[in-house]
Design a protein around this motif. Structure first.
Motif, PDB file in Angstrom:
ATOM      1  N   GLU A 126       0.847  -1.190   0.000  1.00 26.30           N
ATOM      2  CA  GLU A 126       0.000   0.000   0.000  1.00 26.30           C
ATOM      3  C   GLU A 126       0.886   1.245   0.000  1.00 26.30           C
ATOM      4  OE1 GLU A 126      -2.340  -0.479   3.472  1.00 26.30           O
ATOM      5  OE2 GLU A 126      -3.607  -2.060   2.615  1.00 26.30           O
ATOM      6  N   PRO A 127       0.317   2.430  -0.325  1.00 22.92           N
ATOM      7  CA  PRO A 127       1.135   3.655  -0.407  1.00 22.92           C
ATOM      8  C   PRO A 127       2.010   3.899   0.816  1.00 22.92           C
ATOM      9  CG  PRO A 127      -1.046   4.067  -1.292  1.00 22.92           C
ATOM     10  CD  PRO A 127      -1.083   2.670  -0.739  1.00 22.92           C
ATOM     11  N   GLU A 131       6.136   3.956   0.796  1.00 18.52           N
ATOM     12  CA  GLU A 131       6.867   5.120   1.294  1.00 18.52           C
ATOM     13  C   GLU A 131       7.887   4.721   2.350  1.00 18.52           C
ATOM     14  OE1 GLU A 131       6.012   9.506   3.322  1.00 18.52           O
ATOM     15  OE2 GLU A 131       4.349   8.202   2.726  1.00 18.52           O
TER      16      GLU A 131
END
Length: 231
Positions: A126-127, A131
């Motif tokens: 997921e984002p 990150e």
């Protein structure tokens, strides 16, 4: 600086990455370093991660190599639906890999590196996870640069010699299959990959048999009498 060697040093980094970002879905992680245009897995969280990297090297393309050479993060959320790297995606599916994340690690001129993460679940990256992996890759960049300087590449490293020999054998077999079947490079590569899967062996071994005239060539059957393409 206290580690006994370059590979051991990077092994601790990739293992830490796997532990830090696995969560409920354990990740398989590896670090690829490319010097003089030749990539190699210098460390991995386990033999599975190294094997997955080597599949990509045999195809000369894929998320890891793309991330490493373009310095861009490459995310494959689901190998079953991603339209890129068709042969690679099929091989990953057969290895029960559903998603892949490759993040470049900044290095000095003359070398390149990437942190590769594999998962047996789709949609894991997921984002927020992406990150965090990017931040981790950036955080180890300075240490990696130092390690590359302290441990320069030997003139003829064994892993590089082996990788180049394997690549040459596969390339030669692909050329033979293309000539015999009048097919494209991707089609020939897919045939060899399929034969390797059917027989439960490496692509290098199938390629060596093709060159020796003892194994499945295009349009023929494999050693067990079955069509390697499954048709």
């Amino acid at each position: 600086m206290e580690s006994p060697g370059f590979t051991d040093f990077l092994l601790s980094l990739s293992t830490l990455a796997a532990a830090a970002f696995g969560g409920p879905h354990p990740l398989m992680c590896a670090i690829t370093v490319e010097r003089d245009g030749s990539p190699a897995t210098v460390a991995s969280s386990g033999p599975e991660a190294q094997r997955l990297d080597e599949i990509q090297y045999s195809l000369h393309d894929g998320p890891c190599l793309t991330a490493l050479r373009t310095t861009q993060t490459i995310l494959v959320t689901d190998v079953g639906t991603d339209p890129r790297w068709e042969v690679y995606a099929r091989d990953m599916s057969e290895e029960n890999v559903r998603s892949v994340l490759a993040v470049p690690i900044p290095t000095d001129t003359g070398s390149a590196a990437a942190l590769n993460c594999y998962s047996s679940e789709s949609g894991v990256f997921e984002p927020g996870t992406v990150e965090r992996v990017q931040e981790y890759a950036a955080s180890i960049s300075t240490i990696l640069r130092l390690a590359l300087r302290v441990h320069p590449a030997p003139p003829y490293p064994e892993h590089l010699r082996s990788a180049l020999q394997s690549r040459a054998v596969i390339d030669a077999a692909v050329a033979l299959v293309m000539a015999q079947n009048r097919c494209s490079h991707d089609q020939a590569l897919a045939l060899i990959s399929r034969a390797a899967t059917v027989q439960g062996t490496r692509m290098h071994d199938i390629a060596a048999d093709i060159i020796a005239g003892a194994g499945p060539a295009a349009g023929t059957t494999d050693r067990r009498g079955t069509d390697p393409t499954g048709s």
